[in-house]
Design a protein around this motif. Structure first.
Motif, PDB file in Angstrom:
ATOM      1  N   LYS A  63      82.784  87.684   6.620  1.00  0.00           N
ATOM      2  CA  LYS A  63      83.172  88.433   7.316  1.00  0.00           C
ATOM      3  C   LYS A  63      81.251  88.566   7.812  1.00  0.00           C
ATOM      4  O   LYS A  63      80.986  89.363   9.146  1.00  0.00           O
ATOM      5  CB  LYS A  63      83.196  89.944   7.537  1.00  0.00           C
ATOM      6  N   ASN A  64      80.258  88.671   6.977  1.00  0.00           N
ATOM      7  CA  ASN A  64      79.099  88.984   7.227  1.00  0.00           C
ATOM      8  C   ASN A  64      77.906  88.069   8.019  1.00  0.00           C
ATOM      9  O   ASN A  64      77.558  88.368   8.664  1.00  0.00           O
ATOM     10  CB  ASN A  64      78.260  88.707   5.802  1.00  0.00           C
ATOM     11  N   GLU A  65      78.578  86.753   7.528  1.00  0.00           N
ATOM     12  CA  GLU A  65      78.412  85.885   8.838  1.00  0.00           C
ATOM     13  C   GLU A  65      78.396  85.955  10.859  1.00  0.00           C
ATOM     14  O   GLU A  65      77.613  85.767  11.210  1.00  0.00           O
ATOM     15  CB  GLU A  65      78.638  84.513   8.287  1.00  0.00           C
ATOM     16  N   TRP A  66      79.746  86.033  10.451  1.00  0.00           N
ATOM     17  CA  TRP A  66      80.511  86.567  11.955  1.00  0.00           C
ATOM     18  C   TRP A  66      79.399  87.864  12.187  1.00  0.00           C
ATOM     19  O   TRP A  66      79.510  87.892  14.007  1.00  0.00           O
ATOM     20  CB  TRP A  66      82.009  86.537  11.736  1.00  0.00           C
ATOM     21  N   MET A  67      79.121  88.818  12.028  1.00  0.00           N
ATOM     22  CA  MET A  67      78.645  89.791  12.046  1.00  0.00           C
ATOM     23  C   MET A  67      77.379  89.704  12.764  1.00  0.00           C
ATOM     24  O   MET A  67      76.172  89.993  14.030  1.00  0.00           O
ATOM     25  CB  MET A  67      78.487  90.789  11.376  1.00  0.00           C
ATOM     26  N   TYR A  68      76.533  88.200  11.700  1.00  0.00           N
ATOM     27  CA  TYR A  68      74.872  87.845  12.427  1.00  0.00           C
ATOM     28  C   TYR A  68      75.311  87.455  13.424  1.00  0.00           C
ATOM     29  O   TYR A  68      73.692  87.749  14.111  1.00  0.00           O
ATOM     30  CB  TYR A  68      74.683  86.751  10.703  1.00  0.00           C
ATOM     31  N   PHE A  69      76.189  86.327  13.056  1.00  0.00           N
ATOM     32  CA  PHE A  69      76.111  85.865  14.640  1.00  0.00           C
ATOM     33  C   PHE A  69      76.115  86.735  16.414  1.00  0.00           C
ATOM     34  O   PHE A  69      75.585  86.726  17.273  1.00  0.00           O
ATOM     35  CB  PHE A  69      76.973  84.732  15.217  1.00  0.00           C
ATOM     36  N   LEU A  70      77.235  87.746  15.731  1.00  0.00           N
ATOM     37  CA  LEU A  70      77.986  88.600  17.218  1.00  0.00           C
ATOM     38  C   LEU A  70      76.126  89.154  17.231  1.00  0.00           C
ATOM     39  O   LEU A  70      75.678  89.986  18.405  1.00  0.00           O
ATOM     40  CB  LEU A  70      79.259  89.534  16.916  1.00  0.00           C
ATOM     41  N   ASP A  71      75.460  89.440  16.436  1.00  0.00           N
ATOM     42  CA  ASP A  71      74.165  90.675  16.813  1.00  0.00           C
ATOM     43  C   ASP A  71      73.059  89.935  17.079  1.00  0.00           C
ATOM     44  O   ASP A  71      72.808  90.414  17.958  1.00  0.00           O
ATOM     45  CB  ASP A  71      73.969  90.769  14.835  1.00  0.00           C
ATOM     46  N   CYS A  72      73.377  88.664  16.669  1.00  0.00           N
ATOM     47  CA  CYS A  72      72.024  87.687  17.542  1.00  0.00           C
ATOM     48  C   CYS A  72      72.405  87.926  18.885  1.00  0.00           C
ATOM     49  O   CYS A  72      71.210  87.745  19.876  1.00  0.00           O
ATOM     50  CB  CYS A  72      71.725  86.785  17.098  1.00  0.00           C
ATOM     51  N   GLU A  83      67.623  82.657   7.483  1.00  0.00           N
ATOM     52  CA  GLU A  83      67.904  84.467   8.023  1.00  0.00           C
ATOM     53  C   GLU A  83      69.473  84.057   7.535  1.00  0.00           C
ATOM     54  O   GLU A  83      70.233  84.247   6.548  1.00  0.00           O
ATOM     55  CB  GLU A  83      68.263  85.687   9.070  1.00  0.00           C
ATOM     56  N   LYS A  84      70.140  83.155   8.579  1.00  0.00           N
ATOM     57  CA  LYS A  84      71.565  82.898   8.548  1.00  0.00           C
ATOM     58  C   LYS A  84      72.131  82.365   7.227  1.00  0.00           C
ATOM     59  O   LYS A  84      73.122  82.618   6.549  1.00  0.00           O
ATOM     60  CB  LYS A  84      72.197  81.663   9.178  1.00  0.00           C
ATOM     61  N   MET A  85      71.166  80.972   6.742  1.00  0.00           N
ATOM     62  CA  MET A  85      70.852  80.931   5.194  1.00  0.00           C
ATOM     63  C   MET A  85      71.206  81.459   4.162  1.00  0.00           C
ATOM     64  O   MET A  85      72.246  81.427   2.781  1.00  0.00           O
ATOM     65  CB  MET A  85      70.205  79.664   4.873  1.00  0.00           C
ATOM     66  N   ARG A  86      70.530  82.509   3.873  1.00  0.00           N
ATOM     67  CA  ARG A  86      70.356  83.856   3.064  1.00  0.00           C
ATOM     68  C   ARG A  86      71.890  84.251   3.282  1.00  0.00           C
ATOM     69  O   ARG A  86      72.292  84.647   2.266  1.00  0.00           O
ATOM     70  CB  ARG A  86      68.466  84.820   3.270  1.00  0.00           C
ATOM     71  N   ILE A  87      72.579  84.813   4.041  1.00  0.00           N
ATOM     72  CA  ILE A  87      74.063  85.171   4.471  1.00  0.00           C
ATOM     73  C   ILE A  87      74.694  84.689   3.387  1.00  0.00           C
ATOM     74  O   ILE A  87      75.445  84.777   2.766  1.00  0.00           O
ATOM     75  CB  ILE A  87      74.134  85.461   5.474  1.00  0.00           C
ATOM     76  N   THR A  88      75.001  83.020   4.007  1.00  0.00           N
ATOM     77  CA  THR A  88      75.870  81.917   3.672  1.00  0.00           C
ATOM     78  C   THR A  88      75.623  81.642   2.725  1.00  0.00           C
ATOM     79  O   THR A  88      76.908  81.619   1.171  1.00  0.00           O
ATOM     80  CB  THR A  88      76.093  81.048   4.196  1.00  0.00           C
ATOM     81  N   THR A  89      74.776  81.941   1.734  1.00  0.00           N
ATOM     82  CA  THR A  89      74.806  81.132   0.786  1.00  0.00           C
ATOM     83  C   THR A  89      74.291  82.443  -0.478  1.00  0.00           C
ATOM     84  O   THR A  89      73.371  82.160  -1.699  1.00  0.00           O
ATOM     85  CB  THR A  89      72.950  80.824   0.169  1.00  0.00           C
TER      86      THR A  89
END
Length: 93
Positions: A63-72, A83-89
């Motif tokens: 959900k954090n990755e989806w939320m990141y995409f949505l915020d962008c 930043e995306k890789m930081r979230i996914t890892t």
């Protein structure tokens, strides 16, 4: 390119309002794959391939990755692959 459509899809995923099999049909109907493959917009290609991997079951998207995409997509933050890789890892709690 495609930002509004991505917002709609990601909101449906987050809210549990779309099934993976319907997502595949939606992607085929709404998106020109060649334009996405040729796009210079790294966020567009990343989101599209994330959706494809999610739909196929290849990857479990947090959900954090989806939320990141949505915020962008909504302009709340600027997309960064780092930043995306930081979230996914980041280890899940």
């Amino acid at each position: 390119m495609y930002y509004d459509e991505f917002v709609k899809i990601i909101e449906k995923i987050i809210n549990g309002n779309i099934e993976k099999n319907l997502l595949g049909e939606y992607l085929m109907d709404k998106f020109d794959c060649e334009k996405i493959y040729d796009s210079d917009d790294e966020m567009v290609t990343d989101i599209f391939f994330t959706l494809k991997h999610y739909m196929s079951g290849e990857e479990d998207i947090s959900k954090n990755e989806w939320m990141y995409f949505l915020d962008c997509l909504l302009g709340k933050c600027k997309y960064s692959i780092e930043e995306k890789m930081r979230i996914t890892t980041k280890p899940r709690a």
